[in-house]
Design a protein around this motif. Structure first.
Motif, short mmCIF file in Angstrom:
data_model
loop_
_atom_site.label_atom_id
_atom_site.label_comp_id
_atom_site.label_asym_id
_atom_site.label_seq_id
_atom_site.Cartn_x
_atom_site.Cartn_y
_atom_site.Cartn_z
N ALA A 197 0.85 -1.18 0.00
CA ALA A 197 0.00 0.00 0.00
C ALA A 197 0.89 1.24 0.00
O ALA A 197 1.79 1.36 0.84
CB ALA A 197 -0.91 0.00 1.23
N ILE A 198 0.65 2.14 -0.94
CA ILE A 198 1.49 3.32 -1.12
C ILE A 198 0.66 4.57 -0.86
O ILE A 198 -0.43 4.73 -1.42
CB ILE A 198 2.06 3.38 -2.55
N ASP A 199 1.19 5.47 -0.04
CA ASP A 199 0.53 6.76 0.19
C ASP A 199 1.22 7.81 -0.67
O ASP A 199 2.38 8.15 -0.45
CB ASP A 199 0.61 7.16 1.67
N ALA A 200 0.50 8.30 -1.68
CA ALA A 200 1.02 9.35 -2.56
C ALA A 200 0.11 10.57 -2.52
O ALA A 200 0.04 11.35 -3.46
CB ALA A 200 1.13 8.82 -3.99
N ASP A 201 -0.59 10.73 -1.40
CA ASP A 201 -1.52 11.85 -1.20
C ASP A 201 -0.87 12.85 -0.25
O ASP A 201 -0.29 12.44 0.77
CB ASP A 201 -2.83 11.32 -0.61
N PRO A 202 -0.94 14.16 -0.55
CA PRO A 202 -0.34 15.13 0.37
C PRO A 202 -0.97 15.12 1.76
O PRO A 202 -0.31 15.43 2.75
CB PRO A 202 -0.58 16.48 -0.33
N ARG A 233 2.25 -4.41 3.62
CA ARG A 233 3.45 -3.58 3.57
C ARG A 233 3.04 -2.18 3.15
O ARG A 233 2.25 -1.99 2.22
CB ARG A 233 4.47 -4.18 2.60
N PHE A 234 3.61 -1.17 3.84
CA PHE A 234 3.23 0.23 3.61
C PHE A 234 4.46 1.04 3.24
O PHE A 234 5.53 0.90 3.85
CB PHE A 234 2.59 0.81 4.86
N LEU A 235 4.29 1.90 2.24
CA LEU A 235 5.37 2.78 1.79
C LEU A 235 4.82 4.19 1.65
O LEU A 235 3.81 4.40 0.96
CB LEU A 235 5.93 2.30 0.45
N TRP A 236 5.47 5.15 2.30
CA TRP A 236 5.06 6.56 2.16
C TRP A 236 5.88 7.16 1.03
O TRP A 236 7.05 7.47 1.19
CB TRP A 236 5.28 7.31 3.47
N MET A 237 5.25 7.31 -0.12
CA MET A 237 5.91 7.87 -1.28
C MET A 237 6.01 9.38 -1.18
O MET A 237 7.04 9.98 -1.48
CB MET A 237 5.14 7.47 -2.55
N GLY A 238 4.92 10.02 -0.78
CA GLY A 238 4.88 11.47 -0.79
C GLY A 238 4.48 11.99 -2.16
O GLY A 238 4.28 11.24 -3.11
N THR A 239 4.33 13.30 -2.28
CA THR A 239 3.90 13.92 -3.53
C THR A 239 5.09 14.51 -4.27
O THR A 239 6.12 14.85 -3.67
CB THR A 239 2.89 15.05 -3.27
N MET A 286 -2.31 2.24 -4.59
CA MET A 286 -1.75 3.57 -4.37
C MET A 286 -2.86 4.58 -4.08
O MET A 286 -3.78 4.76 -4.88
CB MET A 286 -0.94 4.00 -5.60
N ASP A 287 -2.77 5.21 -2.92
CA ASP A 287 -3.71 6.25 -2.51
C ASP A 287 -3.17 7.58 -3.02
O ASP A 287 -2.15 8.08 -2.54
CB ASP A 287 -3.82 6.25 -0.97
N MET A 288 -3.85 8.17 -4.03
CA MET A 288 -3.35 9.35 -4.71
C MET A 288 -4.22 10.57 -4.44
O MET A 288 -5.36 10.46 -4.00
CB MET A 288 -3.31 9.10 -6.23
N GLU A 289 -3.66 11.74 -4.77
CA GLU A 289 -4.48 12.93 -4.80
C GLU A 289 -5.27 12.94 -6.11
O GLU A 289 -5.18 12.01 -6.91
CB GLU A 289 -3.60 14.18 -4.68
#
Length: 259
Positions: free
Chosen positions: A33-38, A101-107, A140-143
């Motif tokens: 799971a990827i966080d790509a949301d501000p 598994r979690f990864l903080w990608m960022g924007t 991927m959780d996106m904006e």
């Protein structure tokens, strides 16, 4: 399967992303799971304890890592590698919690259209690696924008899922995202209705969204609200909502199998 979850802010993207991750993991899949949301809330929605999540930092903010991998020495106009090594980064920076598994990608850095700074170069290469070179289920959780997805990586997406709530602005945003997806060559774009309270809400969404794109609905839930207030993964207490997401996942899999 590689999935991106997007939509207007506050519609329930993170709730859907976290619950989809849970349903795939419960089915025996290896899930990233990827966080790509501000507005980074996916870690909390996955139930990652604050003691762990407080240590996280987004990869987009790792300037020294970006400079190391790209060979940049800093400064305007510096030459750097456009294809940096990234294969070790997911395992190095992931947190594993409750089988996910979690990864903080960022924007991406907002340095203008097509910014080619080392940080953005690293992120786009990492995104390509995750979508093209790994066998994980990636969620991927996106904006609302699709900046993370270039033309090369977008074609590796199995599906883009747009979350809408009952309302014209949310649905208008969905159609704008569909146009962006079309421009990037993403063929499989679906919609999930969120925060639905009654038949009128369902009817509004069903009237405006083509049936072939609509995966299902998540009913407005006080349990989801309570999970947020108590910092609990919503799948632990919002069991009716989790059942709805399981049905959404099954319809998604069936739709993909037909194509």
């Amino acid at each position: 399967m590689k999935l991106a979850i997007t939509g207007k802010g506050g519609v329930g993207k993170t709730t859907l992303a976290s619950m989809l991750a849970r349903t795939f993991a419960d089915h025996g899949n290896r899930v990233l799971a990827i966080d790509a949301d501000p507005d980074a809330n996916l870690a909390a929605a996955l139930g990652i304890p604050p003691a762990l999540s407080i240590k996280l930092q987004p990869i987009t903010g790792m300037k020294e890592l970006a400079e190391e991998r790209t060979g940049s020495t800093g400064g305007f106009g510096t030459l750097f590698k456009l294809n940096p090594a990234v294969s070790d980064l997911p395992d190095r920076f992931c947190i594993t919690h409750d089988g996910i598994r979690f990864l903080w990608m960022g924007t991406l850095v907002k340095g203008g259209s097509g910014c080619a700074c080392p940080e953005n170069t690293l992120i786009k290469r990492l995104m390509g690696h995750l979508l093209l070179e790994r066998n994980d289920v990636v969620i991927m959780d996106m904006e609302a924008g699709l900046e993370h997805l270039g033309r090369g990586t977008s074609q590796a997406m199995d599906a883009l899922i747009i979350v809408v709530e009952p309302g014209q602005r949310s649905i208008q945003t969905a159609f704008q995202i569909m146009k962006l997806a079309e421009d990037l060559g993403i063929g499989d774009v679906f919609v999930v209705g969120s925060k639905v309270r009654d038949e009128g809400d369902r009817c509004l969404i069903e009237t405006l969204i083509p049936r072939s794109r609509l995966l299902g609905f998540i009913t407005f839930s006080d349990d989801i609200k309570r999970a947020d207030l108590e910092n609990i993964a919503p799948d632990k207490i919002a069991l009716d909502s989790l059942a709805e997401v399981r049905a959404i996942k099954e319809r998604l899999v069936a739709c993909m199998a037909e194509r």
